[in-house]
Design a protein around this motif. Structure first.
Motif, PDB file in Angstrom:
ATOM      1  N   GLY A 164      89.701  58.194   7.088  1.00  0.00           N
ATOM      2  CA  GLY A 164      90.778  57.255   6.793  1.00  0.00           C
ATOM      3  C   GLY A 164      90.720  55.951   7.561  1.00  0.00           C
ATOM      4  O   GLY A 164      91.368  54.982   7.198  1.00  0.00           O
ATOM      5  N   GLY A 165      89.931  55.924   8.636  1.00  0.00           N
ATOM      6  CA  GLY A 165      89.763  54.696   9.404  1.00  0.00           C
ATOM      7  C   GLY A 165      90.947  54.366  10.298  1.00  0.00           C
ATOM      8  O   GLY A 165      92.096  54.670   9.983  1.00  0.00           O
ATOM      9  N   ASP A 166      90.639  53.757  11.440  1.00  0.00           N
ATOM     10  CA  ASP A 166      91.667  53.298  12.385  1.00  0.00           C
ATOM     11  C   ASP A 166      91.007  52.268  13.295  1.00  0.00           C
ATOM     12  O   ASP A 166      90.366  52.622  14.291  1.00  0.00           O
ATOM     13  CB  ASP A 166      92.217  54.461  13.205  1.00  0.00           C
ATOM     14  N   PRO A 167      91.145  50.966  12.975  1.00  0.00           N
ATOM     15  CA  PRO A 167      90.474  49.922  13.769  1.00  0.00           C
ATOM     16  C   PRO A 167      90.810  49.967  15.253  1.00  0.00           C
ATOM     17  O   PRO A 167      89.937  49.709  16.093  1.00  0.00           O
ATOM     18  CB  PRO A 167      90.968  48.626  13.123  1.00  0.00           C
ATOM     19  N   ALA A 168      92.055  50.290  15.592  1.00  0.00           N
ATOM     20  CA  ALA A 168      92.431  50.326  17.008  1.00  0.00           C
ATOM     21  C   ALA A 168      91.714  51.461  17.727  1.00  0.00           C
ATOM     22  O   ALA A 168      91.135  51.270  18.801  1.00  0.00           O
ATOM     23  CB  ALA A 168      93.944  50.483  17.138  1.00  0.00           C
ATOM     24  N   LEU A 169      91.753  52.642  17.139  1.00  0.00           N
ATOM     25  CA  LEU A 169      91.121  53.795  17.784  1.00  0.00           C
ATOM     26  C   LEU A 169      89.611  53.646  17.818  1.00  0.00           C
ATOM     27  O   LEU A 169      88.968  54.015  18.810  1.00  0.00           O
ATOM     28  CB  LEU A 169      91.505  55.080  17.047  1.00  0.00           C
ATOM     29  N   GLU A 170      89.029  53.102  16.758  1.00  0.00           N
ATOM     30  CA  GLU A 170      87.576  52.912  16.743  1.00  0.00           C
ATOM     31  C   GLU A 170      87.148  51.935  17.838  1.00  0.00           C
ATOM     32  O   GLU A 170      86.135  52.154  18.510  1.00  0.00           O
ATOM     33  CB  GLU A 170      87.133  52.420  15.370  1.00  0.00           C
ATOM     34  N   LYS A 171      87.906  50.864  18.026  1.00  0.00           N
ATOM     35  CA  LYS A 171      87.599  49.906  19.088  1.00  0.00           C
ATOM     36  C   LYS A 171      87.726  50.568  20.448  1.00  0.00           C
ATOM     37  O   LYS A 171      86.866  50.417  21.328  1.00  0.00           O
ATOM     38  CB  LYS A 171      88.559  48.720  19.002  1.00  0.00           C
ATOM     39  N   LEU A 172      88.806  51.316  20.629  1.00  0.00           N
ATOM     40  CA  LEU A 172      89.044  52.008  21.894  1.00  0.00           C
ATOM     41  C   LEU A 172      87.939  53.004  22.212  1.00  0.00           C
ATOM     42  O   LEU A 172      87.397  53.014  23.328  1.00  0.00           O
ATOM     43  CB  LEU A 172      90.386  52.739  21.819  1.00  0.00           C
ATOM     44  N   LEU A 173      87.571  53.828  21.233  1.00  0.00           N
ATOM     45  CA  LEU A 173      86.511  54.811  21.459  1.00  0.00           C
ATOM     46  C   LEU A 173      85.169  54.137  21.710  1.00  0.00           C
ATOM     47  O   LEU A 173      84.327  54.684  22.440  1.00  0.00           O
ATOM     48  CB  LEU A 173      86.422  55.768  20.269  1.00  0.00           C
ATOM     49  N   GLY A 174      84.967  52.980  21.132  1.00  0.00           N
ATOM     50  CA  GLY A 174      83.745  52.228  21.406  1.00  0.00           C
ATOM     51  C   GLY A 174      83.665  51.812  22.865  1.00  0.00           C
ATOM     52  O   GLY A 174      82.627  51.976  23.522  1.00  0.00           O
ATOM     53  N   PHE A 175      84.767  51.277  23.399  1.00  0.00           N
ATOM     54  CA  PHE A 175      84.807  50.894  24.811  1.00  0.00           C
ATOM     55  C   PHE A 175      84.557  52.104  25.710  1.00  0.00           C
ATOM     56  O   PHE A 175      83.776  52.045  26.666  1.00  0.00           O
ATOM     57  CB  PHE A 175      86.172  50.287  25.156  1.00  0.00           C
ATOM     58  N   ILE A 176      85.250  53.205  25.420  1.00  0.00           N
ATOM     59  CA  ILE A 176      85.120  54.393  26.259  1.00  0.00           C
ATOM     60  C   ILE A 176      83.701  54.946  26.201  1.00  0.00           C
ATOM     61  O   ILE A 176      83.131  55.345  27.222  1.00  0.00           O
ATOM     62  CB  ILE A 176      86.144  55.467  25.848  1.00  0.00           C
ATOM     63  N   SER A 177      83.114  54.960  25.011  1.00  0.00           N
ATOM     64  CA  SER A 177      81.748  55.475  24.860  1.00  0.00           C
ATOM     65  C   SER A 177      80.762  54.696  25.717  1.00  0.00           C
ATOM     66  O   SER A 177      79.884  55.278  26.363  1.00  0.00           O
ATOM     67  CB  SER A 177      81.316  55.414  23.384  1.00  0.00           C
ATOM     68  N   ILE A 178      80.908  53.379  25.719  1.00  0.00           N
ATOM     69  CA  ILE A 178      80.012  52.536  26.525  1.00  0.00           C
ATOM     70  C   ILE A 178      80.179  52.851  28.011  1.00  0.00           C
ATOM     71  O   ILE A 178      79.199  52.963  28.753  1.00  0.00           O
ATOM     72  CB  ILE A 178      80.280  51.047  26.238  1.00  0.00           C
ATOM     73  N   ASP A 179      81.421  53.018  28.454  1.00  0.00           N
ATOM     74  CA  ASP A 179      81.672  53.377  29.850  1.00  0.00           C
ATOM     75  C   ASP A 179      81.017  54.709  30.199  1.00  0.00           C
ATOM     76  O   ASP A 179      80.356  54.848  31.239  1.00  0.00           O
ATOM     77  CB  ASP A 179      83.178  53.483  30.120  1.00  0.00           C
ATOM     78  N   GLU A 180      81.219  55.712  29.331  1.00  0.00           N
ATOM     79  CA  GLU A 180      80.689  57.048  29.623  1.00  0.00           C
ATOM     80  C   GLU A 180      79.162  57.047  29.650  1.00  0.00           C
ATOM     81  O   GLU A 180      78.544  57.740  30.468  1.00  0.00           O
ATOM     82  CB  GLU A 180      81.202  58.063  28.596  1.00  0.00           C
ATOM     83  N   ARG A 181      78.552  56.276  28.776  1.00  0.00           N
ATOM     84  CA  ARG A 181      77.095  56.182  28.783  1.00  0.00           C
ATOM     85  C   ARG A 181      76.602  55.542  30.073  1.00  0.00           C
ATOM     86  O   ARG A 181      75.577  55.960  30.642  1.00  0.00           O
ATOM     87  CB  ARG A 181      76.615  55.362  27.580  1.00  0.00           C
ATOM     88  N   ALA A 182      77.321  54.536  30.561  1.00  0.00           N
ATOM     89  CA  ALA A 182      76.952  53.899  31.829  1.00  0.00           C
ATOM     90  C   ALA A 182      77.095  54.887  32.991  1.00  0.00           C
ATOM     91  O   ALA A 182      76.262  54.910  33.898  1.00  0.00           O
ATOM     92  CB  ALA A 182      77.817  52.668  32.072  1.00  0.00           C
ATOM     93  N   HIS A 183      78.147  55.704  32.951  1.00  0.00           N
ATOM     94  CA  HIS A 183      78.321  56.719  34.001  1.00  0.00           C
ATOM     95  C   HIS A 183      77.150  57.696  33.989  1.00  0.00           C
ATOM     96  O   HIS A 183      76.615  58.049  35.047  1.00  0.00           O
ATOM     97  CB  HIS A 183      79.626  57.495  33.778  1.00  0.00           C
ATOM     98  N   TYR A 184      76.786  58.153  32.792  1.00  0.00           N
ATOM     99  CA  TYR A 184      75.654  59.075  32.697  1.00  0.00           C
ATOM    100  C   TYR A 184      74.395  58.453  33.287  1.00  0.00           C
ATOM    101  O   TYR A 184      73.670  59.109  34.047  1.00  0.00           O
ATOM    102  CB  TYR A 184      75.385  59.458  31.242  1.00  0.00           C
ATOM    103  N   SER A 185      74.144  57.198  32.975  1.00  0.00           N
ATOM    104  CA  SER A 185      72.922  56.551  33.452  1.00  0.00           C
ATOM    105  C   SER A 185      72.879  56.510  34.973  1.00  0.00           C
ATOM    106  O   SER A 185      71.819  56.714  35.578  1.00  0.00           O
ATOM    107  CB  SER A 185      72.822  55.132  32.876  1.00  0.00           C
TER     108      SER A 185
END
Length: 281
Positions: A164-185
């Motif tokens: 169904g899509g959700d621009p706000a949540l998709e943007k938010l999860l994008g930010f969080i994903s980038i942070d988590e990937r940086a933590h893993y690295s």
């Protein structure tokens, strides 16, 4: 499984401190985002599949154990400035994730303020404990956990469009994903440093972490944990197959660890012959 003592290798600590400064400087330049200004809150989808909100609630609840995550690891690594400063920064970023997930649940209308307050109260009634007392084991755990968390957030973001899509949540999860990937690295590169100083000891700590891996809190600290796990699996966000394909094998590949080493087989060593042993000291 004896640990390499903290501060026993000044070179190791210098390397980790340099890694942290590089991590911090890059975060300041490239990754910082603001909850109030960088997410299109007016585009929340109030009609999004309720299963997504259930999963977001679970993620938010897991993030709420932040006082335990930071409060219990900091005394363990306190002698290491690089890791202590990193965990302080990590705690800030994770706290932002928790706030933002909570905000989406309320602003989207999927949860009320009263419901979230009640959920938080239940979380704080329970306590998360370190899965191992080993500081090297905790490094391996954090590395594995951060990659798994990145996979969870990334996969959920990718599923939302079909639900169904959700621009706000998709943007938010994008930010969080980038942070988590940086933590893993960061954790991965720190683990690589320990491997160079104590390969067998580090692998001995990593082995049970990966072989007995569980997402923190979800399995034993949250109400209706079975239902929560089933929601995550049904949305194909995370399951055992995804874990082995996108967490277990990528980690041992990134670290240059063989399957034989993960099974506990002795590491073969090669020795160069001194062409003139009589001159050796």
């Amino acid at each position: 499984m004896a640990d390499l003592p903290i501060l026993s290798c000044p070179e190791l600590e210098r390397d980790i401190w340099r890694m942290y400064r590089d991590f911090f400087d890059k975060a300041e330049r490239r990754r910082r985002w603001r909850i109030a200004d960088d997410i299109p809150w007016n585009e929340c989808n109030r009609n999004l599949d309720p299963a997504v909100a259930d999963v977001i609630e679970t993620f938010c609840a897991v993030e709420l154990y932040l006082p335990d995550y930071t409060g219990k690891i900091l005394p363990v690594v306190r002698p290491s400035k690089g890791r202590t400063w990193f965990y302080a920064n990590w705690g800030y970023e994770e706290s932002k994730h928790s706030l933002a997930l909570n905000d989406w649940l309320v602003k989207s209308g999927h949860r009320s303020d009263e419901y979230m307050t009640d959920m938080e109260s239940k979380v704080f009634e329970r306590e998360w404990n370190l899965p191992t007392e080993s500081h090297v084991g905790m490094l391996c755990y954090a590395m594995s956990q951060e990659l798994a968390t990145f996979i969870n957030y990334r996969n959920l973001k990718n599923r939302i469009a079909a639900l169904g899509g959700d621009p706000a949540l998709e943007k938010l999860l994008g930010f969080i994903s980038i942070d988590e990937r940086a933590h893993y690295s960061f954790f991965r590169d720190a683990t690589k440093i320990f491997l160079t100083h104590d390969r067998e000891g580090t692998i001995a700590q990593l082995r049970p972490i990966l072989n007995q891996f569980q997402m923190p809190a979800v399995h034993d600290l949250l109400d209706e944990s079975t239902k929560r796990i089933e929601r995550i699996r049904n949305l194909e966000v995370f399951n055992e197959e995804i874990f082995y394909r996108e967490v277990y094998f990528p980690i041992i590949t990134d670290l240059g660890i063989t399957k034989a080493e993960m099974r506990g087989k002795p590491i073969k060593k090669s020795y160069k012959t001194d062409p003139n042993p009589s001159t050796s000291a």
